[in-house]
Scaffold this active site. Structure first.
Site, PDB file in Angstrom:
ATOM      1  N   LYS A  85      46.375  65.501  -6.502  1.00 14.15           N
ATOM      2  CA  LYS A  85      45.718  64.412  -5.771  1.00 14.15           C
ATOM      3  C   LYS A  85      45.318  64.931  -4.388  1.00 14.15           C
ATOM      4  O   LYS A  85      46.153  65.492  -3.668  1.00 14.15           O
ATOM      5  CB  LYS A  85      46.719  63.268  -5.642  1.00 14.15           C
ATOM      6  CG  LYS A  85      46.135  61.890  -5.667  1.00 14.15           C
ATOM      7  CD  LYS A  85      47.291  60.889  -5.766  1.00 14.15           C
ATOM      8  CE  LYS A  85      46.810  59.483  -5.599  1.00 14.15           C
ATOM      9  NZ  LYS A  85      47.941  58.550  -5.509  1.00 14.15           N
TER      10      LYS A  85
HETATM   11  O1  G3P Z   1      47.728  54.121  -5.704  1.00 11.07           O
HETATM   12  C1  G3P Z   1      47.602  53.828  -4.368  1.00 11.07           C
HETATM   13  C2  G3P Z   1      48.600  52.827  -3.983  1.00 11.07           C
HETATM   14  O2  G3P Z   1      49.888  53.364  -4.016  1.00 11.07           O
HETATM   15  C3  G3P Z   1      48.340  52.195  -2.654  1.00 11.07           C
HETATM   16  O3  G3P Z   1      48.737  50.899  -2.782  1.00 11.07           O
HETATM   17  O4  G3P Z   1      49.456  48.702  -2.034  1.00 11.07           O
HETATM   18  O5  G3P Z   1      49.883  50.734  -0.600  1.00 11.07           O
HETATM   19  O6  G3P Z   1      47.589  49.829  -0.848  1.00 11.07           O
HETATM   20  P1  G3P Z   1      48.926  49.994  -1.493  1.00 11.07           P
END
Ligand code: G3P
Length: 217
Positions: free
Chosen positions: A83
């Site tokens: 990634k």
């Molecule tokens: O896959 C990306 C994710 O982990 C981010 O999620 O909820 O931190 O925006 P969030």
């Protein structure tokens, strides 16, 4: 739509994997921090458990260093997707690692133009972050829709991996728009099974069943 599980918690991954609900896993530096595990150890453990792609994120910011980190992560297992962030150095890294046959997931994508660049750099996956766009009063699902149109217009193979999924509605909308994959926290995937009428109906069936005095086993 494939389901990736967005966590580095092995027990949660195992539960969904055993149920056939885990087509892959995504991690990031914040999720590794949350797990309290060593990145190399936990990534190896997850990659051995699931057969699909397991994303492990580089933390260097310069292409040369990102490439070195990516090569190290890719050696963990055949199903590792490296990634990289959607920066110019991340795109350079994507180009090099993809040419070497490594799956690359380009993350922190917030626009269709960024996704177009990632596809041209040979990304296996592009990760638009829906929830974080919603957080700043933009519509993350619109971006997924735009990327779907652009990729279909030109036949790009890069898979749209909808990320930052915060609700069951996000999951449904991504499936309707045609995202190839969504990555969601385990609790969101499990919540997709819930419906108030299912609970109500089951409650009524149980009450009536008790009145029959019967047993199946
Ligand atoms: O896959 C990306 C994710 O982990 C981010 O999620 O909820 O931190 O925006 P969030």
């Amino acid at each position: 739509m494939k389901f990736f599980v967005d966590t580095a918690e092995v027990d949660a991954i195992a539960e969904l994997n055993d149920l056939g609900m885990c087509d892959g896993v995504t991690t990031n530096p914040s999720l590794i921090m949350k797990s309290g595990r060593d990145i190399l150890e936990v990534t190896k453990e997850i990659a051995a458990m699931v057969s699909g792609p397991v994303s492990a994120e580089v933390v260097a910011l310069k292409a040369e260093d990102m490439i070195a980190e990516g090569r190290k992560l890719a050696k963990i297992a055949d199903n590792i997707a490296v990634k990289v962030p959607l920066t110019w150095d991340g795109l350079k890294t994507c180009n090099v690692l993809s040419a070497e046959g490594t799956m690359v997931n380009v993350t922190l994508c917030f626009s269709a133009n960024q996704a177009l660049l990632a596809a041209k750099a040979g990304a296996t996956f592009i990760s638009p972050f829906i929830g974080r766009l919603d957080d700043i009063n933009l519509d993350g699902l619109d971006v997924i829709d735009e990327i779907r149109t652009i990729y279909d217009n030109y036949g790009f193979d890069t898979q749209i991996l909808a990320a930052s999924i915060r609700s069951v509605n996000h999951a449904k909308e991504c499936a309707m728009i045609g995202a190839d994959v969504m990555t969601a926290p385990p609790e969101i995937i499990k919540k997709m099974a819930n419906h108030v009428l299912t609970d109500k109906g089951l409650d009524a069936f149980m009450k009536d069943w008790a009145k029959t005095g019967q047993k199946i086993l």
